[in-house]
Design an enzyme around this catalytic site. Sequence first.
Site, mmCIF file in Angstrom:
data_model
loop_
_atom_site.group_PDB
_atom_site.id
_atom_site.type_symbol
_atom_site.label_atom_id
_atom_site.label_comp_id
_atom_site.label_asym_id
_atom_site.label_seq_id
_atom_site.Cartn_x
_atom_site.Cartn_y
_atom_site.Cartn_z
ATOM 1 N NE ARG A 232 -4.262 -1.479 0.517
ATOM 2 C CZ ARG A 232 -4.529 -2.505 -0.322
ATOM 3 N NH1 ARG A 232 -3.739 -2.744 -1.345
ATOM 4 N NH2 ARG A 232 -5.585 -3.259 -0.142
ATOM 5 C CD GLU A 261 -3.185 3.410 -4.958
ATOM 6 O OE1 GLU A 261 -4.278 2.842 -5.158
ATOM 7 O OE2 GLU A 261 -2.175 2.807 -4.571
ATOM 8 C CG HIS A 279 -3.653 -0.470 -6.562
ATOM 9 N ND1 HIS A 279 -3.929 0.100 -5.351
ATOM 10 C CD2 HIS A 279 -3.699 -1.817 -6.332
ATOM 11 C CE1 HIS A 279 -4.144 -0.841 -4.436
ATOM 12 N NE2 HIS A 279 -4.005 -2.021 -5.016
HETATM 13 C C1 8YV Z 1 -7.168 -4.510 -5.733
HETATM 14 C C2 8YV Z 1 -5.729 -4.925 -3.572
HETATM 15 O O1 8YV Z 1 -6.473 -3.595 -6.501
HETATM 16 O O2 8YV Z 1 -6.368 -7.042 -2.793
HETATM 17 C C3 8YV Z 1 -5.942 -5.926 -2.505
HETATM 18 O O3 8YV Z 1 -5.693 -5.615 -1.333
HETATM 19 O O4 8YV Z 1 -5.167 -3.904 -3.381
HETATM 20 C C4 8YV Z 1 -6.178 -5.257 -4.966
HETATM 21 O O5 8YV Z 1 -6.402 -6.568 -5.186
HETATM 22 C C5 8YV Z 1 -8.437 -3.894 -5.373
HETATM 23 O O6 8YV Z 1 -9.032 -4.188 -4.194
HETATM 24 C C6 8YV Z 1 -9.385 -4.086 -6.534
HETATM 25 O O7 8YV Z 1 -10.326 -3.154 -6.559
#
Ligand code: 8YV
Length: 313
Positions: A232, A261, A279
Site C-alpha cells: 500500500r 491514489e 495499482h
Molecule cells: C485490488 C488490492 O487492486 O487485494 C488488494 O488488497 O489492493 C487489490 O487486489 C483492489 O481491491 C481491486 O479493486
Amino acid sequence: MESIGVLLACPMNSYLEEELTKRYNLFRFWNFPDRTQFLSQHSNSIRAVVGNAFAGADAALIDALPKLEIVSSFSVGLDKIDLGKCKERGIKVTNTPDVLTDDVADLAIGLMLAVLRRIPQCDLYVRNGLWKKGDFRLTTRFSGKRVGIIGLGRIGAAVAKRAEAFDCPISYYSRTKKADSNYTYYPSVIELASNCDILVVACALTEETRHIVNREVIDALGPKGVLINIGRGPHVDEPELVKALSEGRLGGAGLDVFANEPHVPEELFKLDNVVLLPHVASGTEETRTDMANLVIGNLEAHFNGKPLLTPVV
Ligand code: 8YV
C-alpha cells in the site's frame, strides 16, 4: 434474496456488479452524491457492504448502518475497514486471499525486471526510432540480486519463491521469525534494507506498518538499492521516497501503489529510475473473476447461514 440491501462502496468490477444485481438490492454508493440523504433513506435496508482497496467501511459508515451484518471486501487488504468496530458490533468481515497471490507476486518480479533492465525505457527507445542511432545503454542484472522482503505472508512467500528461481538470496523482516523458513531473518527493517539490493513491501497496512519504509530505511537501501512496493502507498513515506530518488540517494523504485491514489507525485514522472503502475497487481481477468466469486460466495454463505469461505472477523 432480492430484498437484501447491499451497498457497493465504489465501482470495482463489472462482473461482480452484475452478479450482485441478480441476487440483491444493490445500491451503488457513488450514484448518491448526497450521502447523508442517501443514508437517512436507506440505512435500515443495508445488510452488507462490498468494498475494495479504495473504499471500504470506516467507523462513520458502520455507525450509519444499524442493520449491517457483513463487510465483504473485493481485496485481500483490509486497511479500508474498521475491523475493531466490526468486532465490537459483531459484523462479519471477509476478504479475497490466495486467489490473487500469484498475480501480485508475478507483478513484483515484473517490476524488479522492469526497473533493473529498464524495460519501459527500452520500449520507448524502439518506438521513438532511437535504435537506428545506436544501441540502448547497458542496464543492471536482476539474477542473483539479494532480495529482502517486508512481510513473509502469502504474497511475500510467493515473491520469494519466484525470486529464488532467479538465484536471488532471500531475506525477510516480519514481527517474528518464521520457524518453517530457511530464508535469512532480520529483526528490523533497517537491517533488512542494509543487507539487500531489492527491498519489497509485501506486508499488510496497519498502524504499525504505516511508513515502515522511512528515510532511514531508504538510506540503508542506498544509491544502488531498489524499492518495490506492491503493498500500500502509506507503507512508504512518499515525500522522502521522492526526495531520495531525485537526489540519487536511492537507486530506483517500482511502484504499484501510492499514498493518495490515483494521484501520483508529479516529480516521479521526470525520473528515469522509476516504473509506475496504476495499482494493477491483481488486475487480470482471471484473478478479478475469482475475487468476485469469493465476494459473492461469502455473501451467499452468510445470508444462507453457512460457514463463510474466507472469514477475517
Ligand atoms: C485490488 C488490492 O487492486 O487485494 C488488494 O488488497 O489492493 C487489490 O487486489 C483492489 O481491491 C481491486 O479493486
